[in-house]
Write an enzyme that holds these catalytic residues in place. Structure first.
Site: not given
Length: 690
Positions: A298-299, A428, A496-497
């Site tokens: 998906w980056d 994640e 996480k992000q």
């Protein structure tokens, strides 16, 4: 040197980084390598089955190091010039200077080249010798290579990858021609200056490799091989420029990010090869066990694509065409998991089948399917390119994604809404959760887009699409007025992000400023400080939306801990772990400027903008913004916004151009046929901390 004097696009040092992963990269859309690395990679050429598939290592004839051990008092510099896409090594003493230049030709994508030039000082007539260290061996652990006959002075090898991605699948063939590299080069006593040029041509057919090599030789004979490459980069930069009056490190970071991202996109009009997408570490990385093995995530669609689309819709279309070509793999993935429609893989290579080596991500991180479709939606809103959808397979992909989401939902009698269960969100740290707010919101957006485009094409809209979109649960805490990350999320749990903050941008999920602020304040302090590099750019965009300049800048400043010296290579995590040449982080950083500082938002009806930038930036100029086939130039100061249309299509089918200033609601229309029109409007300066 003062900020105004140093070129922010040229990175020079006197010693190389001790970690070879942090070397500069030279790539184009087809070929790529790191400087002084013994392998190169070809776009779309993978070896290994399913979860073991990785970019095939191809021995690199351009891995050459220039040395002059006999010289006295030798000095040297290493330079990456992002304006010309060229890496240079300069050696000099009182008697001579020698330059080694290396590049992946931007427009002739099957070529890599380097040159050695030696000049002598006027006071000496002694021969000058430089040695060329090259560990090149024509062998690969990923290809069964054979030697062919020399061609026009070049050596020739060819071979197929050893293991197909799927049983019975293709095994790409690589053909490579290269100019033999001697151990030393000498400038004779009667010569003042001399240059030597070395070519490498790589293609998936013998015919293309030989054609490209011959074309390179002709350009060398005309003295224009490197200049044609420099011209291609100059053209690229003319169509895509972000310049600001601000701190030098920020300007350098922008040029570095744009260079590495633009190095990855196909040149305009080039259809000489099938483009296989962009991986987090780009073509310079992706060998087995490195940088996610060169897989596409998906980056590409969420983090890199919006920047590319803003300037180069044709290159953005090539990314979407990669997803179209791999649709059969996505249909297979859905069937394999017991669902209908198309499920795009968490990690994709050549076929679109799931190639993630760890099953949990491929099975649960399903938001990628919505991320892919969001890129298609952004492209449609920006270009109105109906051909992609009507004739080139886009409509089938849209319908297949909608079908997948409907089959993935379950009706909750208790809550009287649809649920999506057992997923991993972008965060994640958590898995097998129900109703990830990001996953559900992007699924809802997929279904709404599918219905909208069906109406545009006068196709009956399946009732199921409308019903599922309308009744899908998107978690929201009405009491605390924020979005829980998933059912059962407890405030304060580590993240996480970037996850929930993505609802505001790029999803543009409807919410009030109060809710947007609450989401930012809820998740900012619990998000992993050393997590993936793209995270803080999205917090910055959120604070810029709210005109909280200081808070935005504090988040964007965190990104600088992921930028390494001297070549501005990004690392995925600030402790140096993870992927390197991390294009994902660069993409997020660029979005913070291109969509944060400007406030650009592309909708179905207009290009909206709402500028906001901190006190240490006085002016921002963005050239080459693409919208409905036109090219726009925005010049923004704290007092004024100037918009100029630099190119305008003559197609009467193209809808009228409209830009909207969010702060005042002012609308700007381009009258038909006035391709050089401009608008100027004043704006109240937004002060830091306001």
């Amino acid at each position: 040197m003062a900020d105004g004097q140093e070129d922010p696009a040229v990175f020079t040092c006197t010693s190389l980084p001790s970690d070879p992963r942090l070397m500069a990269t030279v790539t184009n859309a087809y070929l790529g390598t790191r400087v002084y690395r013994d392998i190169l990679h070809v776009n779309g050429v993978y070896n290994g089955a399913v979860g073991d598939t990785h970019r095939a290592d191809i021995p690199s004839p351009v891995n050459v190091r220039m040395v002059a051990p006999a010289a006295d008092s030798l000095a040297e510099t290493f330079t990456l010039n992002t304006r010309t896409g060229t890496f240079s090594h300069l050696l000099w003493s009182k008697d001579f200077a020698a330059t080694h230049q290396l590049y992946a030709h931007h427009s002739l994508v099957h070529l890599m080249a380097f040159s050695i030039t030696i000049w002598r000082a006027a006071h000496t007539t002694q021969p000058v010798t430089v040695q060329l260290q090259t560990p090149f061996v024509p062998k690969s652990r990923d290809l069964d290579l054979s030697q062919g006959p020399d061609f026009q002075g070049a050596h020739y090898i060819y071979g197929r990858t050893l293991v197909p991605e799927v049983e019975g699948g293709p095994r790409p063939t690589v053909h490579m021609l290269w100019t033999p590299v001697p151990q030393a080069l000498t400038l004779r006593g009667d010569e003042q200056e001399r240059s030597w040029e070395f070519l490498t041509a790589v293609a998936e057919s013998e015919e293309e490799a030989k054609r490209s090599y011959s074309e390179g030789l002709a350009l060398i004979a005309a003295g224009s091989l490197h200049s044609s490459h420099v011209h291609a980069w100059a053209t690229l930069w003319r169509g895509c420029c972000v310049d600001l009056d601000g701190p030098l490190p920020l300007r350098q970071a922008l040029y570095g990010c744009l260079y590495y991202l633009l190095s990855s996109i196909p040149p305009k009009g080039n259809r000489g090869f099938l483009f296989h997408g962009i991986s987090p570490g780009g073509l310079s990385n992706g060998t087995q066990g490195e940088d996610y093995w060169g897989h596409v995530f998906w980056d590409q669609d969420t983090w890199m694509f919006p920047n590319i689309l803003l300037f180069y819709p044709e290159a953005a279309r090539a990314i979407l065409e990669y997803r179209l070509r791999t649709l059969e793999g996505a249909l297979h993935n859905a069937r394999e998991q017991g669902y209908e429609g198309a499920k795009f893989p968490w990690e994709s290579a050549a076929t679109g089948r799931e190639v993630c080596p760890e099953e949990i991500y491929g099975a649960q991180e399903i938001h990628v399917t919505g991320d892919v479709l969001m890129a298609f939606e952004q492209y449609y809103c920006t270009t109105q390119d109906q051909k992609l959808f009507r004739e080139d397979g886009g409509w089938k992909l849209v319908g297949s994604v909608a079908q997948y989401w409907c089959s993935r939902m379950e009706w909750s009698k208790e809550e009287q809404c649809y649920h999506i269960k057992g997923v991993m969100p972008p965060d994640e740290y958590h898995y097998r959760v129900d109703n990830s707010v990001y996953t559900n919101a992007v699924a809802q957006r997929s279904l709404n887009f599918a219905a909208d485009i069906a109406r545009d094409f006068l196709v009956p809209v399946p009732e199921e699409w409308v019903d599922c979109a309308k009744k899908l649960k998107v978690p929201f805490d009405a009491e605390k007025k924020y979005h829980p990350e998933y059912d059962g999320y407890s405030p304060g749990e580590p993240v996480k992000q970037a996850d929930v903050v993505l609802l505001g941008f790029p999803l543009m999920h409807p919410m009030s400023s109060e809710v947007r602020r609450n989401d930012l304040e809820m998740y900012e302090p619990v998000t992993e400080l050393d997590g993936p590099a793209m995270t803080w750019s999205m917090f910055a965009v959120g604070w810029l939306e709210l005109k909280e300049m200081q808070r935005a800048q504090a988040q964007l400043n965190k990104c600088f801990s992921n930028i390494t010296e001297p070549f501005k290579i990004w690392v995925e995590n600030s402790d140096g772990t993870g992927a390197v040449n991390f294009l994902t982080g660069m993409g997020g950083f660029l979005q913070a400027v291109l969509f944060g500082y400007t406030g650009f938002r592309i909708t179905r009806s207009s290009l909206r903008f709402n500028p906001a930038f901190p006190d240490d930036i006085n002016k921002l100029k963005v050239t080459g913004v693409s919208y409905f086939g036109s090219k726009l130039k925005f010049t923004i100061t704290k007092e004024q916004i100037r918009i100029k249309v630099t190119e305008s299509p003559r197609d009467p089918a193209v809808p009228p151009l409209e830009a909207v200033l969010e702060e005042s609601g002012q609308r700007f229309f381009l009258p038909e046929g006035t391709g050089s029109s401009g608008w100027v409007c004043s704006r109240k300066p937004a002060q830091a901390g306001e």
